[in-house]
Design an enzyme around this catalytic site. Structure first.
Site, short mmCIF file in Angstrom:
data_model
loop_
_atom_site.label_atom_id
_atom_site.label_comp_id
_atom_site.label_asym_id
_atom_site.label_seq_id
_atom_site.Cartn_x
_atom_site.Cartn_y
_atom_site.Cartn_z
CE LYS A 112 -50.17 -19.30 9.85
NZ LYS A 112 -49.87 -20.49 9.07
CD GLU A 116 -57.27 -34.21 6.12
OE1 GLU A 116 -56.30 -33.94 6.83
OE2 GLU A 116 -58.51 -34.21 6.15
NE ARG A 149 -59.45 -35.28 10.19
CZ ARG A 149 -59.72 -33.80 10.26
NH1 ARG A 149 -59.06 -33.20 9.70
NH2 ARG A 149 -60.64 -33.52 11.12
#
Length: 630
Positions: free
Chosen positions: A282, A368, A396
């Site tokens: 990253k 979730e 979700r």
């Protein structure tokens, strides 16, 4: 920095004409351009810096858009946008009328699948691969998924299906795991590059299939199969993906084009489900982002030469910060409290809670459904779970919200951040639907605080409720009311309050729209009620306002269909009361990205819009704002 080569790229067709040396030069220019443009507009940065070489290699090897690239979430798709004809449009990124920060089918033929939530790419690419089989098309489908998104159960459901032949046969598809957190493999080197090229090549594939055909009906077949799997498992962490039925290749360096290009070329010719594991970093190429990828994940505007700076004046306290402080205070007071987040520690304001109460902090990953049922399990054992989750992400876990929490009437509390308009993240992240989808569930309470201090009170109220409850609050700061309420200051359960007495019209405000309602009411001489609860609704207050006024106006930063206004209408109907009601809220359409204040105004939910809507509906009939002597 000069972008001479990049400016000659108008489509991926141009990328496919470049030599290996030119591809490396293009990657350098692309990274510089990405940093320059995102620093001017804000947006996701560190994850996109990490996918520059991978994106260049994909568009060089695959015949896009005929071959389908499906980017998971979209946090890594900016280089893709730049190479697919949207280079100049990057100046409008996430702005009203500009390009989206996520892949979007209506925006480009190269965006084959719209995303915003994670863990969907493998399912979508699998559907595309099977569609190609049914249509007799020799196209490839590629899913690019991050290691974080791979924690989502939906990704594993798709892997489980993708490696299963059944009557439909095996799809020709490629899943690329962009491992940008080093969470699966150690640093890679020459040996791994060699193994990747070997295992993706035709010789290895042919040898393996030949051995299978010779040994298939002999006792040695199962032994050879297991020997191959475990031998590969000793040098690469791919055994789990092989068990799913994918041919695992990698890990390889995702910043090394000399490794990426030939490996992808081999895999493009391979038949059946393939899995490529690439390791990226990253923020790659920008040292500040490499050192601090979290803060550079989604920065606002900044000077790349200087990096992120603290603002000269302290910003207002956000609702997220109010929640984070309340969570720590309540955890200090009640050792039963357990905090849960589905991979949104920073976004939900739980960094300090994790530091202070690590044994009671759970980041369950992008899962979730699991987060909700995990909370239910804790509640069954007498603990007090607080699930910090964005409004759009609780969608979700809706089945679990109903079946595992509400039906059992378990005291799980939900802190619904990003309720209402979210701004730059647009349609996929907007919290437009939670009022409607929460209030229809039995046993489940919903609170809508109007400001920071009331948010703290509402959180305490919901936490102490003996049953499931949710508190919704928006992204960003409120009007600036200091959140000083003690943990003893709960709201009266199910009760609203009158904030302004007026005449003829009463505005029933749910949430932070109370303040523009008060401003509009000054011009209209209207009554304003701060309702505070959608469920249980303060029916007594609703009926009192209906008796004393000629019309009611309901106001909410959520969808009108099934929302708080609908709850008011249902209460009036049940009581046999007939009064004109104007329901104001988000329109029944997709709300695009843009500045939140501007979007609210466009939806008619600022003070001027509220006043105008009331005058348009009731003004002539009720002769609003007449002079006092008239």
């Amino acid at each position: 920095m000069s972008y001479t080569l990049l400016q000659s790229i108008d489509s991926p067709h141009d990328v496919r004409q470049l030599s290996r040396a030119q591809l490396k030069a293009l990657a350098g220019e692309l990274r510089g351009f990405l940093l320059d443009t995102v620093s001017r507009t804000g947006g996701h940065l560190s994850s996109n810096l990490g996918t520059v070489e991978l994106t260049v290699a994909l568009h060089h090897v695959f015949d896009t858009p005929y071959d389908r690239l499906v980017w998971d979430v979209g946090h890594q798709s900016y280089p893709h946008k730049i190479l697919t004809g949207r280079r100049e449009a990057m100046a409008t990124l996430k702005q009203l009328g500009g390009i989206s920060g996520f892949p979007r089918r209506a925006e480009s033929e190269y965006d084959t699948f719209g995303t915003g939530h994670s863990s969907t790419s493998i399912s979508a690419a699998l559907g595309m691969a099977h569609a190609a089989r049914l249509k007799g098309e020799n196209r490839r489908a590629v899913a690019i998924i991050g290691d974080g998104a791979l924690t989502g159960g939906m990704a594993f459901e798709a892997l489980n299906h993708g490696g299963y032949a059944g009557g439909a046969g095996l799809p020709d598809m490629l899943v690329i795991l962009n491992d940008n957190d080093m969470s699966i493999s150690p640093p890679v080197g020459a040996l791994n590059r060699y193994l990747a090229r070997l295992m993706s090549g035709k010789f290895y594939a042919a040898a393996r299939e030949g051995a299978k055909s010779v040994l298939r009906n002999t006792p040695l077949y199962e032994f050879a199969k297991r020997f191959e799997e475990h031998t590969k498992g000793m040098v690469v962490p791919g055994t789990i993906f092989e068990e799913f039925g994918f041919n695992y290749v990698g890990p390889i360096d995702g910043h090394d084009l000399d490794s990426l290009v030939p490996t992808l070329e081999n895999l493009r010719q391979a038949k059946g489900p393939q899995f490529l594991h690439v390791v990226t970093k990253k923020g790659y190429g920008y040292k500040l982002a490499e050192a601090d990828p979290i803060n550079y994940h989604g920065p606002g505007k900044f000077d790349p030469a200087v990096g992120l700076q603290k603002p000269a004046t302290a910003p207002k306290t956000t609702f997220t910060q109010v929640f984070g402080q309340w969570l720590c205070d309540m955890a200090e007071a009640d050792e039963r409290l357990v905090g849960i987040t589905p991979a949104m520690r920073e976004g939900s304001g739980m960094v300090e809670f994790e530091r202070r109460f690590p044994r009671r902090y759970h980041d369950v990953g992008i899962a979730e459904q699991h987060a909700v049922t995990f909370g239910a399990g804790l509640a069954c054992e007498g603990l007090k779970p607080v699930v910090a989750i964005y409004s759009t992400f609780l969608q979700r876990g809706y089945d679990q919200l109903i079946h595992d929490v509400a039906i059992q009437n378990l005291p799980v509390m939900f802190a619904l951040d990003r309720a209402g308009i979210v701004g730059a993240d647009g349609a996929t992240h907007i919290g437009a639907y939670d009022i409607a989808y929460v209030r229809c569930v039995p046993n489940l309470a919903l609170l809508t605080p109007a400001d920071e201090n009331e948010c703290r009170q509402a959180l305490t109220t919901a936490y102490r409720h003996d049953g499931p409850a949710a508190v919704r609050y928006p992204r960003g700061a409120g009007v600036g009311v200091a959140a000083t309420a003690s943990l003893d200051e709960a709201l009266p359960w199910g009760k609203g309050e009158i904030r302004r007495e007026g005449r003829r019209v009463a505005i029933l405000a749910f949430g932070t729209l109370l303040y523009p309602a008060l401003a509009a009411a000054e011009a209209l001489d209207a009554t304003v009620a701060n309702m505070r609860f959608v469920k249980p609704l303060d029916t007594e207050l609703v009926l009192d306002l209906a008796r004393r006024h000629e019309a009611l106006v309901t106001l909410e930063e959520g969808c009108v269909a099934g929302g708080a206004g609908s709850a008011v209408l249902e209460a009036l109907s049940a009581a046999g009361v007939t009064v004109p009601v104007l329901q104001l809220g988000l329109p029944d359409e997709v709300i695009e990205h843009g500045d939140p204040a501007r979007l609210l105004a466009l939806c008619g939910l600022d003070a001027a819009g509220i006043e105008q809507a009331i005058r348009k509906r009731f003004g002539p009939a009720l002769a609003l704002v007449k002079p006092a002597a008239a």
